[in-house]
Design a protein around this motif. Structure first.
Motif, mmCIF file in Angstrom:
data_model
loop_
_atom_site.group_PDB
_atom_site.id
_atom_site.type_symbol
_atom_site.label_atom_id
_atom_site.label_comp_id
_atom_site.label_asym_id
_atom_site.label_seq_id
_atom_site.Cartn_x
_atom_site.Cartn_y
_atom_site.Cartn_z
ATOM 1 N N TYR A 19 0.810 -1.204 0.000
ATOM 2 C CA TYR A 19 0.000 0.000 0.000
ATOM 3 C C TYR A 19 0.852 1.267 0.000
ATOM 4 O O TYR A 19 1.847 1.352 0.719
ATOM 5 N N CYS A 37 -7.057 4.035 -5.302
ATOM 6 C CA CYS A 37 -8.132 3.555 -4.431
ATOM 7 C C CYS A 37 -9.490 4.096 -4.891
ATOM 8 O O CYS A 37 -10.499 3.390 -4.849
ATOM 9 N N CYS A 40 -11.164 1.824 -7.263
ATOM 10 C CA CYS A 40 -11.056 0.404 -6.908
ATOM 11 C C CYS A 40 -12.396 -0.089 -6.365
ATOM 12 O O CYS A 40 -13.090 0.637 -5.648
ATOM 13 N N PHE A 42 -13.001 -2.041 -4.022
ATOM 14 C CA PHE A 42 -13.028 -2.259 -2.581
ATOM 15 C C PHE A 42 -13.141 -0.962 -1.790
ATOM 16 O O PHE A 42 -13.165 -0.970 -0.566
ATOM 17 N N PHE A 43 -13.215 0.162 -2.493
ATOM 18 C CA PHE A 43 -13.192 1.482 -1.856
ATOM 19 C C PHE A 43 -14.594 2.056 -1.707
ATOM 20 O O PHE A 43 -15.420 1.934 -2.603
ATOM 21 N N CYS A 50 -11.870 0.760 3.040
ATOM 22 C CA CYS A 50 -11.477 -0.271 2.089
ATOM 23 C C CYS A 50 -11.870 -1.610 2.690
ATOM 24 O O CYS A 50 -11.584 -1.861 3.861
ATOM 25 N N LEU A 52 -10.650 -4.369 2.437
ATOM 26 C CA LEU A 52 -9.516 -5.200 2.849
ATOM 27 C C LEU A 52 -8.852 -4.730 4.144
ATOM 28 O O LEU A 52 -8.090 -5.469 4.746
ATOM 29 N N PHE A 53 -9.144 -3.488 4.530
ATOM 30 C CA PHE A 53 -8.518 -2.942 5.736
ATOM 31 C C PHE A 53 -9.610 -2.481 6.702
ATOM 32 O O PHE A 53 -9.888 -1.286 6.822
ATOM 33 N N VAL A 58 -8.388 4.563 3.725
ATOM 34 C CA VAL A 58 -7.249 4.668 2.813
ATOM 35 C C VAL A 58 -7.408 5.943 1.993
ATOM 36 O O VAL A 58 -8.487 6.541 1.949
ATOM 37 N N TRP A 63 -2.989 3.438 -3.391
ATOM 38 C CA TRP A 63 -3.038 2.226 -4.228
ATOM 39 C C TRP A 63 -2.441 1.063 -3.434
ATOM 40 O O TRP A 63 -1.577 1.270 -2.579
ATOM 41 N N CYS A 64 -2.909 -0.145 -3.737
ATOM 42 C CA CYS A 64 -2.239 -1.347 -3.236
ATOM 43 C C CYS A 64 -2.361 -2.435 -4.289
ATOM 44 O O CYS A 64 -3.112 -2.295 -5.268
ATOM 45 N N TRP A 67 -5.647 -3.937 -5.857
ATOM 46 C CA TRP A 67 -6.540 -3.080 -6.646
ATOM 47 C C TRP A 67 -7.302 -3.879 -7.699
ATOM 48 O O TRP A 67 -6.733 -4.723 -8.384
HETATM 49 FE FE1 SF4 Z 1 -8.297 -0.975 -3.470
HETATM 50 FE FE2 SF4 Z 1 -6.003 -1.516 -2.255
HETATM 51 FE FE3 SF4 Z 1 -6.962 0.952 -2.242
HETATM 52 FE FE4 SF4 Z 1 -8.152 -0.967 -0.840
HETATM 53 S S1 SF4 Z 1 -6.104 -0.146 -0.492
HETATM 54 S S2 SF4 Z 1 -9.171 0.569 -2.094
HETATM 55 S S3 SF4 Z 1 -7.878 -2.750 -2.177
HETATM 56 S S4 SF4 Z 1 -6.297 -0.185 -4.058
#
Ligand code: SF4
Length: 71
Positions: A19, A37, A40, A42-43, A50, A52-53, A58, A63-64, A67
């Motif tokens: 990330y 993000c 993405c 997941f945002f 997000c 994932l977190f 975020v 970005w991670c 994505w």
């Molecule tokens: Fe997507 Fe990664 Fe950003 Fe989460 S941290 S919104 S998965 S790009």
């Protein structure tokens, strides 16, 4: 709703997923130009969340490596 804490760069999962708060700064080969993000799947724009977190926010311009293009 509870306010989300900004995802720390030291978060183990953030490190694992490469990330970065500024997508333009990543050197990861997996980064596709223009992916942030903010576009993405997941945002959640309203909160910065997000999927994932959990519990963290975020950066829209972050970005991670997980994505995936928002449908
Ligand atoms: Fe997507 Fe990664 Fe950003 Fe989460 S941290 S919104 S998965 S790009």
């Amino acid at each position: 709703a509870q306010a989300l804490k900004k995802l720390p760069a030291s978060n183990p999962q953030a490190i694992a997923l490469k990330y970065v708060e500024d997508a333009s700064k990543t050197t990861e080969a997996a980064h596709k130009p223009g992916s942030i993000c903010g576009n993405c799947q997941f945002f959640t724009a309203a909160t910065g969340a997000c999927t994932l977190f959990a519990g963290f926010s975020v950066n829209t311009k972050g970005w991670c490596s997980a994505w995936a293009k928002k449908a």
